[in-house]
Design a protein around this motif. Structure first.
Motif, PDB file in Angstrom:
ATOM      1  N   UNK A 179     -66.320 -46.744 -25.053  1.00 42.90           N
ATOM      2  CA  UNK A 179     -65.527 -47.024 -23.864  1.00 42.90           C
ATOM      3  C   UNK A 179     -66.385 -47.800 -22.863  1.00 42.90           C
ATOM      4  N   UNK A 196     -56.690 -41.878 -16.745  1.00 42.84           N
ATOM      5  CA  UNK A 196     -56.403 -42.323 -15.392  1.00 42.84           C
ATOM      6  C   UNK A 196     -57.620 -42.987 -14.779  1.00 42.84           C
ATOM      7  N   UNK A 197     -57.449 -43.467 -13.560  1.00 43.21           N
ATOM      8  CA  UNK A 197     -58.516 -44.225 -12.897  1.00 43.21           C
ATOM      9  C   UNK A 197     -59.556 -43.333 -12.229  1.00 43.21           C
ATOM     10  N   UNK A 219     -69.778 -45.891 -22.442  1.00 40.29           N
ATOM     11  CA  UNK A 219     -69.763 -44.498 -22.885  1.00 40.29           C
ATOM     12  C   UNK A 219     -69.407 -44.428 -24.358  1.00 40.29           C
ATOM     13  N   UNK A 221     -70.851 -49.589 -17.145  1.00 43.03           N
ATOM     14  CA  UNK A 221     -71.286 -48.347 -17.775  1.00 43.03           C
ATOM     15  C   UNK A 221     -70.567 -48.246 -19.115  1.00 43.03           C
ATOM     16  N   UNK A 254     -60.903 -48.387 -23.705  1.00 44.00           N
ATOM     17  CA  UNK A 254     -61.420 -48.302 -25.063  1.00 44.00           C
ATOM     18  C   UNK A 254     -61.764 -49.689 -25.594  1.00 44.00           C
ATOM     19  N   UNK A 261     -76.034 -47.577 -18.732  1.00 40.81           N
ATOM     20  CA  UNK A 261     -75.775 -48.551 -17.669  1.00 40.81           C
ATOM     21  C   UNK A 261     -76.373 -49.885 -18.089  1.00 40.81           C
ATOM     22  N   UNK A 300     -80.373 -45.351 -21.565  1.00 42.08           N
ATOM     23  CA  UNK A 300     -79.584 -44.994 -20.380  1.00 42.08           C
ATOM     24  C   UNK A 300     -79.410 -46.187 -19.451  1.00 42.08           C
ATOM     25  N   UNK A 301     -80.478 -46.981 -19.320  1.00 44.23           N
ATOM     26  CA  UNK A 301     -80.446 -48.110 -18.394  1.00 44.23           C
ATOM     27  C   UNK A 301     -81.049 -49.345 -19.078  1.00 44.23           C
ATOM     28  N   UNK A 306     -72.219 -38.530 -18.446  1.00 45.67           N
ATOM     29  CA  UNK A 306     -71.001 -38.774 -19.200  1.00 45.67           C
ATOM     30  C   UNK A 306     -69.895 -37.821 -18.769  1.00 45.67           C
ATOM     31  N   UNK A 357     -60.946 -48.587 -12.473  1.00 42.90           N
ATOM     32  CA  UNK A 357     -60.240 -48.919 -13.717  1.00 42.90           C
ATOM     33  C   UNK A 357     -60.261 -47.776 -14.721  1.00 42.90           C
ATOM     34  N   UNK A 358     -60.984 -46.738 -14.438  1.00 40.75           N
ATOM     35  CA  UNK A 358     -61.072 -45.633 -15.377  1.00 40.75           C
ATOM     36  C   UNK A 358     -61.840 -46.026 -16.616  1.00 40.75           C
ATOM     37  N   UNK A 359     -61.471 -45.435 -17.740  1.00 40.67           N
ATOM     38  CA  UNK A 359     -62.121 -45.732 -19.011  1.00 40.67           C
ATOM     39  C   UNK A 359     -61.215 -46.619 -19.851  1.00 40.67           C
ATOM     40  N   UNK A 418     -66.579 -48.140 -18.631  1.00 35.07           N
ATOM     41  CA  UNK A 418     -66.106 -47.540 -17.385  1.00 35.07           C
ATOM     42  C   UNK A 418     -66.448 -48.432 -16.214  1.00 35.07           C
ATOM     43  N   UNK A 431     -71.098 -39.023 -24.660  1.00 32.15           N
ATOM     44  CA  UNK A 431     -72.517 -39.131 -24.379  1.00 32.15           C
ATOM     45  C   UNK A 431     -72.749 -39.306 -22.889  1.00 32.15           C
ATOM     46  N   UNK A 432     -74.021 -39.462 -22.508  1.00 31.27           N
ATOM     47  CA  UNK A 432     -74.394 -39.531 -21.109  1.00 31.27           C
ATOM     48  C   UNK A 432     -74.152 -40.898 -20.488  1.00 31.27           C
ATOM     49  N   UNK A 433     -73.897 -41.885 -21.309  1.00 35.34           N
ATOM     50  CA  UNK A 433     -73.602 -43.216 -20.785  1.00 35.34           C
ATOM     51  C   UNK A 433     -74.814 -44.136 -20.785  1.00 35.34           C
TER      52      UNK A 433
END
Lengths: 116, 114
Positions: A35, B105-106, A90, A88, A45, A112, A9-10, B43, A41-43, A37, A108-110
């Motif tokens: 991805x 989107x952002x 993902x 982050x 790929x 960092x 996670x971290x 997530x 900027x959003x996500x 994040x 998934x939970x991401x």
């Protein structure tokens, strides 16, 4: 329920280190994604895999590579981490074309990652 | 090329009031539209999607979204907001229905005030 598990996670890594981010999904999905994040900027790929050992570059593949040796596992590799890769990350998966929810992505939970 | 815009970075609404999170899109052909929600340090979770059919789509947690082809919009709505709805919301579009082709989107940060 679909489960996408990111093992870390971290993480804090030093510039120049090789970094592995691991991801496992338990729903026998064909497709897997990584991805990035960032705020505002959003996500974006990084890489996509549609089968074992098959991969496709996404929108921002530079500085990254991936590995998919087994259907359930998709790894993201930073060959030489840099501070601008602090973000982050993902992992996600989706069923193949033809599945009822074939176009739905499960995340998934991401993870960092901080590169110092 | 396809794109999606969330014109508001931040939306604040009082608890119990209706909420709307806006999304407009640009795509060639028929769009596949999605909403995802992200709670802090988590997530993204799938909320709902529009593929075809009824323009009003119902999803998880009481959310719904209205597809408007003439305005190329897919706004997320809820009749009565809860404090627990506070989260980051992402709209996404695909022209092909393939998850590979999804553009996000952002994001819009929704804050529901008690």
């Amino acid at each position: 329920d679909v489960k996408v598990t990111q093992s870390s996670r971290y993480l804090v890594k030093r510039t120049g280190e090789k970094v592995f981010l691991e991801c496992v999904q338990d729903m026998d999905h064909e497709n897997m994604f990584w991805y990035r994040q960032d705020p505002g900027l959003g996500l974006r790929l990084i890489y996509f895999s549609y089968d074992v050992k098959m991969k496709e570059k996404g929108d921002i593949p530079e500085g990254y590579s991936v590995s998919r040796e087994k259907k359930e596992r998709f790894s993201l590799i930073l060959e030489s981490a840099s501070t601008n890769q602090t973000s982050m990350y993902l992992c996600a998966s989706s069923p193949g074309v033809g599945a009822v929810d074939g176009n739905t992505i499960y995340f998934g939970e991401g993870s960092w990652l901080t590169v110092v | 090329a396809q794109s999606v815009a969330q014109p508001e970075d931040q939306v604040n609404v009082a608890e119990g009031n209706p909420l709307t999170v806006k999304c407009t899109y640009s795509v060639s052909g028929n769009p596949y539209l999605f909403w995802y929600v992200q709670y802090p340090n988590r997530g993204l979770q799938f909320l709902l999607k529009y593929i075809t059919g009824d323009n009003l789509v119902k999803g998880s947690y009481g959310f719904e979204a209205e597809f408007n082809k003439s305005q190329t919009s897919f706004h997320l709505k809820k009749p009565s907001a809860l404090v627990s709805d506070s989260a980051l919301y992402f709209c996404a579009v695909s022209y092909s229905g393939s998850a590979r082709q999804l553009t996000f989107g952002s994001g819009t940060q929704l804050t529901v005030l008690p």
